[in-house]
Design an enzyme around this catalytic site. Structure first.
Site, PDB file in Angstrom:
ATOM      1  N   HIS A  50       8.407   4.778  18.205  1.00  0.00           N
ATOM      2  CA  HIS A  50       6.915   4.632  17.729  1.00  0.00           C
ATOM      3  C   HIS A  50       6.751   3.087  18.565  1.00  0.00           C
ATOM      4  CE1 HIS A  50       8.413   6.683  14.255  1.00  0.00           C
ATOM      5  NE2 HIS A  50       7.342   6.679  13.786  1.00  0.00           N
ATOM      6  N   HIS A 281       0.960   5.332  17.737  1.00  0.00           N
ATOM      7  CA  HIS A 281       1.793   5.094  16.697  1.00  0.00           C
ATOM      8  C   HIS A 281       3.098   5.785  16.756  1.00  0.00           C
ATOM      9  CE1 HIS A 281       3.456   4.513  12.611  1.00  0.00           C
ATOM     10  NE2 HIS A 281       3.719   5.974  12.707  1.00  0.00           N
ATOM     11  N   GLU A 428      11.135  -1.035 -12.209  1.00  0.00           N
ATOM     12  CA  GLU A 428      12.664  -0.395 -11.994  1.00  0.00           C
ATOM     13  C   GLU A 428      12.945  -0.217 -10.479  1.00  0.00           C
ATOM     14  OE1 GLU A 428      11.558   1.383 -16.044  1.00  0.00           O
ATOM     15  OE2 GLU A 428      10.624   1.082 -14.153  1.00  0.00           O
ATOM     16  N   HIS A 490      12.792  11.411 -22.282  1.00  0.00           N
ATOM     17  CA  HIS A 490      13.737  10.141 -22.242  1.00  0.00           C
ATOM     18  C   HIS A 490      15.206  10.611 -22.134  1.00  0.00           C
ATOM     19  CE1 HIS A 490      10.508   7.686 -22.858  1.00  0.00           C
ATOM     20  NE2 HIS A 490      11.296   6.704 -22.860  1.00  0.00           N
TER      21      HIS A 490
END
Length: 678
Positions: A50, A281, A428, A490
């Site tokens: 890149h 890029h 989280e 859960h």
């Protein structure tokens, strides 16, 4: 100087580039050009990479590394250096060029020529461990900027602990549009703003280009207002103006908030056709484009050649911090906390850290508590955290459920960083990245908690921890259908298997309070990778009354041997070990002798000698028992082995009803063994 407009199909960036290239060539511009030619030449030789970002951000990197960043190329691990994170890791040649030019040992021109080749220190993306000045592994976008938040937190905490004379440095980040689009960057930036991490500065490569084309295809929010809303200071500058860049960095140095500097740049700067386009890029520019860029810059040197005078300028920049480092070493030598500082930053646990834990294990052996392993974990922490000052806890807004707090240990607050507990909020992923940053910074052993099911929300950072070998501990509670009424959303039936397949991650699932204390010891001793403690919500009985040897240290062991030659071996983890013990008793009453093996850590067990593993598992038929899916168990019980566990998602009901409903019971184990033995 006029601001550079976003690129469009007519590519006005080329006109802006022409105007910039027509300006008199300054020393700063020529130093930046050295980065550009190394980037485009290395990518061209590798036929991969890149070039665009290093060419576009060369001016900003030059301003930072030559005038602002506190470092000394002679000692890239100096504890009080500024941390530099290339969050846009795809532009790795920017970092490699900087390390080579500033005179860092171990990044020679031959290494640059060997870019992206097998065993090269100049890997496709920066990899921690390949060179001591590479602070972290980057490449997955969003991880670098988010990990840097943890580095900045670590600096603030250690400054509070040891004082400004030993700890007084900054964290600098170069980030891309993609970094700021990733969801984790929102979590991390919000956290940094809340905690007022004023020694964190992000240089955003605002080049207006993504792989698909203009960022206007998908990214049109006002990023500066977004960061202002997080509590950051913000600046927008021409990313090709050294004066504007240095002015903005000076603003960041004075700011009492974290700072975002939007550096408006031209991706692939100096390329005659591909500058300002997605074409620069992620692919080599091609020989014609490289020749054109050399001509546009007035660079008359062959590939991989830097003029001696220019290299001397860069090496002077690389040694600029030498005096500052030597002054720091003198302060350290006479500092009353010298020994403690060196111990903590080296990652060595303090003398006597096991004393309180050993006393705790002796108390467990005496009292034989029937408690959830999450409660047992909190009790182990109550012994460990006061003894190990580097331990910094936290939770993603589940402190009372994860039981990661310790009585009497205060939390960090904005402006007061002496606390040893972090309220991460429901973030989280940002939490896991920040933990990596604290561990990478040094001087901190972070641990934190959430529910096991939400490991999927933090997995990329956990995987990166395993790849980098960072010492972090994730306390993941509510580890099975045993959590009960919250139901299948859960209940992590697949999560244990998905974590166990991550290389270099130790997944501990202890069976009772004793094993929980043992697993905490093993997780803390481990300095070369992350650990997970998968813990129960529901109470489990004590299974052992021996407080001597850490029997979990080999990953698995025979908890209860058969009284006569084995007719079967019951292998279980966590809450199902007590179920196996009950089944063993029932089978013995039926005249069938079986052994029970507790397997708290598969990864450690797999590393044991084959003779030990064979002796533990035995030659008799094997039964695996775990309130999770079978995936992975065939390596222990064989494809024809018996498995008592889950076959799909869970359900909502009290835990005892769920175990009965899904057939994870002592009676089911007994029936399966009897059927196998005929």
């Amino acid at each position: 100087m006029a601001s550079i407009a976003p690129t469009t199909t007519t590519n006005p960036a080329l006109a802006a580039q022409a105007a910039l290239l027509a300006l008199p060539v300054t020393e700063e511009r020529r130093m930046a050009d050295a980065i550009r030619v190394l980037a485009m030449d290395a990518v061209q030789k590798a036929n991969s990479g890149h070039p665009g970002m290093p060419m576009g951000m060369a001016d900003a990197a030059t301003a930072l590394w030559s005038r602002v960043l506190k470092y000394d190329a002679a000692d890239p691990t100096w504890p009080d250096r500024d941390r530099f994170v290339l969050s846009a890791g795809h532009g790795s040649m920017l970092l490699y060029a900087l390390l080579h030019l500033t005179g860092h040992a171990g990044m020679s021109m031959d290494d640059i020529r060997n870019f992206r080749q097998l065993h090269s220190v100049a890997a496709g993306h920066p990899e921690r461990g390949e060179h001591p000045a590479i602070e972290m592994t980057t490449g997955p976008l969003g991880q670098g900027i988010s990990t840097a938040v943890g580095m900045a937190l670590a600096e603030r905490h250690l400054a509070a602990r040891f004082g400004k004379s030993l700890v007084d440095h900054r964290t600098w980040v170069i980030a891309s549009d993609g970094d700021l689009q990733e969801g984790i960057s929102h979590e991390a930036a919000s956290l940094a703003g809340h905690y007022r991490l004023d020694k964190l500065c992000v240089l955003w490569d605002d080049n207006g280009i993504s792989i698909d084309g203009s960022t206007e295809l998908s990214f049109t929010e006002d990023v500066l207002k977004r960061f202002q809303a997080y509590g950051w200071a913000v600046k927008r500058v021409n990313g090709h103006s050294p004066q504007a860049l240095l002015g903005a960095m000076g603003y960041a140095l004075r700011s009492r908030k974290p700072t975002l500097i939007a550096c408006r740049t031209i991706i692939g700067f100096a390329a005659p056709k591909k500058a300002g386009t997605a074409g620069s890029h992620g692919a080599p520019l091609g020989s014609d484009e490289i020749d054109g860029a050399r001509a546009a810059m007035g660079w008359n040197h062959p590939p991989f050649e830097i003029p001696e005078g220019l290299k001397a300028l860069w090496e002077k920049a690389g040694s600029r911090g030498g005096g500052t480092r030597r002054s720091w070493l003198k302060r350290l030598a006479r500092h009353p906390q010298k020994a403690e500082f060196e111990r903590a930053t080296a990652g060595r646990l303090p003398e006597g850290w096991m004393d309180a834990l050993n006393a705790h294990r002796a108390a467990i052996a005496e009292s034989k508590p029937k408690i959830g392993t999450r409660i047992a974990s909190q009790q182990a922490l109550a012994a460990l955290v006061p003894a190990v000052p580097e331990m910094i806890g936290g939770s993603a807004d589940l402190t009372g459920s994860n039981n990661t707090d310790v009585k009497g240990v205060p939390a960090m607050r904005p402006g007061d960083y002496a606390g040893r507990y972090i309220h991460y909020g429901v973030r989280e992923h940002g939490m896991a990245a920040a933990m990596n940053g604290m561990a990478l910074h040094g001087g901190i052993i972070p641990y934190s908690g959430t529910f096991l099911i939400f490991a999927d929300y933090l997995r990329p950072s956990l995987r990166l921890a395993a790849l980098m070998g960072t010492r972090v501990v994730h306390v993941l509670t509510h580890d099975s259908i045993g959590l009960g009424e919250d139901g299948p959303t859960h209940q992590p039936v697949e999560t244990l298997a998905s974590l166990r397949c991550i290389p270099n991650l130790h997944v501990f699932r202890p069976a009772d309070a004793m094993e929980t204390a043992e697993c905490w010891e093993l997780a803390l001793r481990r300095a070369d990778g992350p650990s997970v403690l998968a813990l129960t919500r529901q109470a489990v009985p004590a299974l052992r009354d021996d407080a001597g040897e850490n029997r979990s240290a080999r990953g698995g062991y025979v908890l209860a041997e058969a009284l006569r030659p084995r007719q079967a071996t019951l292998i279980a983890t966590g809450s199902e070990v007590s179920l196996a013990m009950t089944a063993r008793k029932m089978l013995a009453e039926a005249g069938i002798q079986v052994a029970v093996v507790s397997l708290p850590c598969w990864e450690i067990f797999a590393a044991q000698p084959a003779e030990y593993r064979d002796a533990v598992l035995g030659a008799a038929p094997r039964v695996g028992i775990e309130a999770a899916l079978r995936f992975g168990w065939d390596s222990l019980i064989g494809a024809d082995g018996i498995f008592i566990g889950m076959t799909g998602f869970g359900a909502s009901a009290p835990a005892d009803k769920l175990f009965e409903h899904f057939g994870i019971t002592p009676a089911a184990v007994v029936a399966a063994v009897q059927k196998t033995l005929g």
